[in-house]
Design an enzyme around this catalytic site. Structure first.
Site, PDB file in Angstrom:
ATOM      1  N   HIS A   1       2.008   3.218  -9.122  1.00  0.00           N
ATOM      2  CA  HIS A   1       1.839   1.813  -9.601  1.00  0.00           C
ATOM      3  C   HIS A   1       3.018   1.292 -10.408  1.00  0.00           C
ATOM      4  CE1 HIS A   1      -1.940   2.092  -7.737  1.00  0.00           C
ATOM      5  NE2 HIS A   1      -2.673   2.936  -8.620  1.00  0.00           N
TER       6      HIS A   1
ATOM      7  N   ASN B   1     -11.317  -2.757  -4.644  1.00  0.00           N
ATOM      8  CA  ASN B   1     -10.607  -1.825  -5.632  1.00  0.00           C
ATOM      9  C   ASN B   1     -11.133  -1.662  -6.979  1.00  0.00           C
ATOM     10  OD1 ASN B   1      -7.085  -3.020  -4.584  1.00  0.00           O
ATOM     11  ND2 ASN B   1      -8.231  -1.047  -4.069  1.00  0.00           N
ATOM     12  N   TRP B   2     -12.279  -2.323  -7.377  1.00  0.00           N
ATOM     13  CA  TRP B   2     -12.947  -1.899  -8.310  1.00  0.00           C
ATOM     14  C   TRP B   2     -13.731  -0.601  -8.458  1.00  0.00           C
ATOM     15  CZ3 TRP B   2     -12.300  -4.964 -12.566  1.00  0.00           C
ATOM     16  CH2 TRP B   2     -11.751  -6.154 -12.356  1.00  0.00           C
TER      17      TRP B   2
ATOM     18  N   ASN C   1       1.052   3.218  -3.017  1.00  0.00           N
ATOM     19  CA  ASN C   1       1.824   3.793  -4.519  1.00  0.00           C
ATOM     20  C   ASN C   1       1.130   5.354  -4.647  1.00  0.00           C
ATOM     21  OD1 ASN C   1       2.715   1.346  -4.587  1.00  0.00           O
ATOM     22  ND2 ASN C   1       1.197   0.620  -6.013  1.00  0.00           N
ATOM     23  N   GLY C   2      -0.316   5.450  -4.508  1.00  0.00           N
ATOM     24  CA  GLY C   2      -0.973   6.802  -4.730  1.00  0.00           C
ATOM     25  C   GLY C   2      -0.197   7.919  -3.960  1.00  0.00           C
TER      26      GLY C   2
ATOM     27  N   ASP D   1       0.680  -1.179  -0.083  1.00  0.00           N
ATOM     28  CA  ASP D   1       0.049  -0.135   0.008  1.00  0.00           C
ATOM     29  C   ASP D   1       0.861   1.304   0.046  1.00  0.00           C
ATOM     30  OD1 ASP D   1      -2.411   1.391   0.089  1.00  0.00           O
ATOM     31  OD2 ASP D   1      -2.631   1.224   2.362  1.00  0.00           O
TER      32      ASP D   1
ATOM     33  N   ARG E   1     -12.434   2.108  -7.700  1.00  0.00           N
ATOM     34  CA  ARG E   1     -11.577   3.409  -7.926  1.00  0.00           C
ATOM     35  C   ARG E   1     -11.833   3.772  -9.467  1.00  0.00           C
ATOM     36  NH1 ARG E   1      -5.550   2.477  -5.597  1.00  0.00           N
ATOM     37  NH2 ARG E   1      -6.399   1.815  -3.422  1.00  0.00           N
TER      38      ARG E   1
ATOM     39  N   SER F   1      -7.741  -5.670  -4.612  1.00  0.00           N
ATOM     40  CA  SER F   1      -8.813  -6.212  -3.693  1.00  0.00           C
ATOM     41  C   SER F   1     -10.045  -6.210  -4.351  1.00  0.00           C
ATOM     42  CB  SER F   1      -8.847  -5.274  -2.243  1.00  0.00           C
ATOM     43  OG  SER F   1      -9.572  -4.161  -2.668  1.00  0.00           O
ATOM     44  N   SER F   2     -10.955  -7.113  -3.732  1.00  0.00           N
ATOM     45  CA  SER F   2     -12.288  -6.822  -4.727  1.00  0.00           C
ATOM     46  C   SER F   2     -12.915  -5.563  -4.432  1.00  0.00           C
ATOM     47  CB  SER F   2     -13.213  -8.108  -3.780  1.00  0.00           C
ATOM     48  OG  SER F   2     -13.113  -8.203  -2.295  1.00  0.00           O
TER      49      SER F   2
END
Ligand code: IPE
Ligand code: IPE
Ligand code: MG
Length: 250
Positions: free
Chosen positions: A41, A72-73, A26-27, A24, A75, A69-70
């Protein structure tokens, strides 16, 4: 690309058998440099490369990394697209080097949501590295701990087996890999974000402020050293643990 098999003095640094990492930050890494999140990323992929090499060097047997992760969709679509691209690209580029380094790659998570090209990339890399016996690298993608426990329980019921911990474990996405010994989360957050909920029941949890793209070999060694200083009691008393390991009277 990945280091060849080697027996170095590093083997003195006894690594945990099963390591999991929530990659965790990256952003925030990109934001701090006034760069687009995509750059964070991309650098994150390089950090993963370093981690895989170092883990194999130290004798880790199972390394599981949280890539998507499930949740993260949720985003922005452009970021999801980029992450999928990096994922498919990484699988294609890493296949040969992983094979040469003896690392077997598998993807754990619900594949039904991936595009055909991503599924093909996953299957090709899994096939190409299937003979690796040095380390297992599990990439958790579209993975959620709750999903895993539910799908395992469902399969257990379908097989008409009693829902016991032993039976359920056979159907987890990570079946056969055992429990997580050390969980590392970079990026400063102190939560597990629906990662390997069942498998981390007795994991030692190491949180570091280091943002994922900055995580390097020395950062991993530091986490391993921290782990070595922990006393894992599994519900027992300290005295019992010390007696069992022959440390009585010390
Ligand atoms: C982790 O970094 C990578 C993924 C979740 C795919 P983030 O993208 O969550 O970085 P932060 O938390 O926003 O800094
Ligand atoms: C966890 O990071 C998932 C991955 C590292 C792939 P997130 O950045 O998605 O977690 P939250 O949302 O901060 O809990
Ligand atoms: Mg994050």
């Amino acid at each position: 690309m990945f280091a060849a098999r080697q027996d170095s003095a590093d083997s003195l640094l006894r690594a945990p058998r099963n390591v999991a990492v929530i990659m965790d930050g990256n952003g925030r890494w990109a934001k701090a440099r006034l760069r687009p999140r995509a750059e964070g990323h991309r650098q994150g992929v390089k950090a993963l490369h370093r981690l895989v090499e170092r883990s194999a060097e130290l004798g880790v047997e199972v390394l599981t990394v949280f890539a998507f992760s499930s949740e993260n969709w949720k985003r922005p679509a452009t970021e999801v697209r980029l992450l999928m691209e990096l994922f498919a690209q990484g699988l294609a580029r890493w296949e040969a080097p992983l094979r040469e380094a003896g690392v077997r790659l598998t993807v754990v998570g619900d594949r039904s949501a991936f595009s055909d090209s991503v599924v093909r990339a996953i299957e090709a890399c899994e096939r190409g590295t299937a003979g690796g016996d040095r380390m297992l690298l599990q990439i958790a993608a579209n993975y959620g701990g709750r999903w895993d426990v539910c799908q395992a329980a469902r399969r257990c019921a379908e097989a008409d087996e009693a829902v016991t911990p032993e039976n359920l474990e056979k159907y987890l996405a990570t079946a056969g890999t055992g429990e997580v010994d050390l969980l590392i989360r970079t990026g400063g957050e102190q939560r597990v974000s629906n990662f390997l909920l069942w498998q981390m029941a007795y994991a030692e949890i190491y949180f570091t402020e280091t943002l994922w793209p900055d995580f390097n070999e020395a950062s991993f060694d530091e986490a391993v050293r921290w782990y070595q200083g922990r006393e894992r009691r599994f519900g027992m008393t300290s005295e019992q643990v010390r007696a069992a390991s022959g440390l009585t009277g010390l």
